[in-house]
Design a protein around this motif. Structure first.
Motif, PDB file in Angstrom:
ATOM      1  N   GLY A   8     -14.671  32.419  18.931  1.00 59.25           N
ATOM      2  CA  GLY A   8     -15.451  33.439  18.223  1.00 59.25           C
ATOM      3  C   GLY A   8     -15.066  34.843  18.618  1.00 59.25           C
ATOM      4  N   CYS A   9     -14.838  35.071  19.907  1.00 58.74           N
ATOM      5  CA  CYS A   9     -14.442  36.390  20.402  1.00 58.74           C
ATOM      6  C   CYS A   9     -13.068  36.770  19.856  1.00 58.74           C
ATOM      7  CB  CYS A   9     -14.436  36.385  21.925  1.00 58.74           C
ATOM      8  SG  CYS A   9     -13.967  37.968  22.654  1.00 58.74           S
ATOM      9  N   ASN A  11     -11.684  35.754  17.083  1.00 55.47           N
ATOM     10  CA  ASN A  11     -11.784  36.082  15.663  1.00 55.47           C
ATOM     11  C   ASN A  11     -12.351  37.482  15.457  1.00 55.47           C
ATOM     12  OD1 ASN A  11     -10.742  33.840  14.175  1.00 55.47           O
ATOM     13  ND2 ASN A  11     -12.487  32.624  14.890  1.00 55.47           N
ATOM     14  N   CYS A  12     -13.283  37.866  16.314  1.00 53.44           N
ATOM     15  CA  CYS A  12     -13.836  39.228  16.237  1.00 53.44           C
ATOM     16  C   CYS A  12     -12.738  40.255  16.482  1.00 53.44           C
ATOM     17  CB  CYS A  12     -14.963  39.399  17.252  1.00 53.44           C
ATOM     18  SG  CYS A  12     -16.484  38.545  16.814  1.00 53.44           S
ATOM     19  N   VAL A  13     -11.901  40.011  17.508  1.00 54.45           N
ATOM     20  CA  VAL A  13     -10.792  40.911  17.808  1.00 54.45           C
ATOM     21  C   VAL A  13      -9.813  40.950  16.639  1.00 54.45           C
ATOM     22  CG1 VAL A  13      -8.808  41.314  19.317  1.00 54.45           C
ATOM     23  CG2 VAL A  13     -10.989  40.578  20.293  1.00 54.45           C
ATOM     24  N   LYS A  14      -9.561  39.785  16.070  1.00 49.91           N
ATOM     25  CA  LYS A  14      -8.624  39.673  14.963  1.00 49.91           C
ATOM     26  C   LYS A  14      -9.058  40.520  13.768  1.00 49.91           C
ATOM     27  CE  LYS A  14      -7.061  36.099  11.717  1.00 49.91           C
ATOM     28  NZ  LYS A  14      -7.037  34.635  11.462  1.00 49.91           N
ATOM     29  N   TYR A  15     -10.314  40.391  13.385  1.00 54.72           N
ATOM     30  CA  TYR A  15     -10.782  41.136  12.211  1.00 54.72           C
ATOM     31  C   TYR A  15     -11.051  42.607  12.536  1.00 54.72           C
ATOM     32  CZ  TYR A  15     -10.935  36.694   9.844  1.00 54.72           C
ATOM     33  OH  TYR A  15     -10.559  35.500   9.281  1.00 54.72           O
ATOM     34  N   ALA A  16     -11.339  42.882  13.815  1.00 57.56           N
ATOM     35  CA  ALA A  16     -11.462  44.285  14.218  1.00 57.56           C
ATOM     36  C   ALA A  16     -10.104  44.976  14.082  1.00 57.56           C
ATOM     37  CB  ALA A  16     -11.958  44.371  15.658  1.00 57.56           C
ATOM     38  N   SER A  79      -1.859  40.223  12.773  1.00 51.60           N
ATOM     39  CA  SER A  79      -3.208  39.777  13.122  1.00 51.60           C
ATOM     40  C   SER A  79      -3.676  38.622  12.250  1.00 51.60           C
ATOM     41  CB  SER A  79      -4.184  40.950  13.011  1.00 51.60           C
ATOM     42  OG  SER A  79      -4.211  41.458  11.680  1.00 51.60           O
ATOM     43  N   PHE A 226      -6.432  46.643  20.412  1.00 54.65           N
ATOM     44  CA  PHE A 226      -6.737  45.386  19.728  1.00 54.65           C
ATOM     45  C   PHE A 226      -5.520  44.471  19.647  1.00 54.65           C
ATOM     46  CE2 PHE A 226     -10.323  47.792  17.548  1.00 54.65           C
ATOM     47  CZ  PHE A 226     -11.315  47.141  18.271  1.00 54.65           C
ATOM     48  N   LYS A 233      -5.375  36.506  23.264  1.00 49.55           N
ATOM     49  CA  LYS A 233      -6.250  35.465  22.732  1.00 49.55           C
ATOM     50  C   LYS A 233      -5.491  34.353  22.045  1.00 49.55           C
ATOM     51  CE  LYS A 233     -10.457  36.709  23.826  1.00 49.55           C
ATOM     52  NZ  LYS A 233     -11.354  35.790  24.575  1.00 49.55           N
TER      53      LYS A 233
END
Length: 236
Positions: A8-9, A11-16, A79, A226, A233
């Motif tokens: 989950g973390c 994926n957050c970094v990925k979309y950020a 990404s 990022f 990750k």
């Protein structure tokens, strides 16, 4: 390298990073737009500046804007597809762009006083070429008409050969000859010199372009952060 490898973390970094690169792309478009605007709207005074630093900085900013737009796509694919080599290439490119913009900003700040002195000397030197050099003549005519000024510090700089562009239009498209105007006709002749007005114009333009560059540079830092986080990750 599949998407399931990220938690989950991750994926957050990925979309950020995806959102950051979208903002970087828009920032690159702004730099390109400002560069084109500067080239087309303020090119009339280039012959009077006595240095290529101003026009050169505009072309550099325009080039940086185009490169930033391209690099944003590299970060996007790196990404979304989770390709580590693209993320490494993205980080290196962004870092080099950031350093280039930082050095350019520092040099611009250090040499700003020298540029002002060069501008005055160059404008004074160009007066004697008026009427003999087409580029200089057009530059002076355009500058005095658009900025509503005359000479470097005042109309007295022209001595006895005051150009007609030092005089206001008495009607649309009709301009009285300045050879017929004396110092007792200040309403007809522009009395302000072009030096201070041109300095102000260049400074205001530099602030706009410089501010845009600083904002984009700050966003690039987020892109680097990022990209590093996402690199760690992937395959973790």
């Amino acid at each position: 390298m599949g998407y399931a490898q990220l938690d989950g973390c991750g994926n957050c970094v990925k979309y950020a990073m995806f959102v950051t690169n979208l903002i970087i792309f828009l920032g690159g478009l702004v730099l390109v737009a400002l560069g084109i605007w500067s080239i087309t709207d303020k090119a009339f005074a280039n012959q009077l500046l006595g240095t290529n630093l101003y026009s050169g900085s505009i072309y550099i900013m325009l080039t940086m804007g185009i490169i930033v737009c391209f690099i944003s796509f590299l970060g996007y694919f790196g990404s979304i597809k989770e390709i580590r080599c693209l993320l490494v290439a993205y980080f290196i490119c962004v870092f080099l762009i950031f350093v280039t913009m930082l050095i350019g900003g520092i040099l611009g700040y250090v040499f700003r006083g020298k540029i002002e002195t060069t501008l005055e000397n160059a404008m004074l030197a160009s007066l004697k070429h008026y009427g003999n050099n087409r580029a200089v003549t057009d530059a002076w005519d355009e500058t005095q008409t658009r900025l509503q000024c005359c000479g470097v510090n005042s109309y007295r700089d022209w001595d006895f050969k005051t150009p007609d562009t030092c005089c206001r239009e008495t009607a649309p498209g009709v301009r009285q000859s300045c050879q017929d105007v004396t110092q007792h006709s200040p309403i007809i002749m522009y009395t302000n010199g072009c030096l201070n007005i041109t300095k102000k114009l260049v400074k205001e333009h530099a602030v706009i372009i410089g501010s845009a560059g600083i904002i984009v540079a700050c966003i690039l830092i987020l892109g680097m952060i990022f990209s590093c986080a996402l690199y760690k990750k992937i395959d973790e």
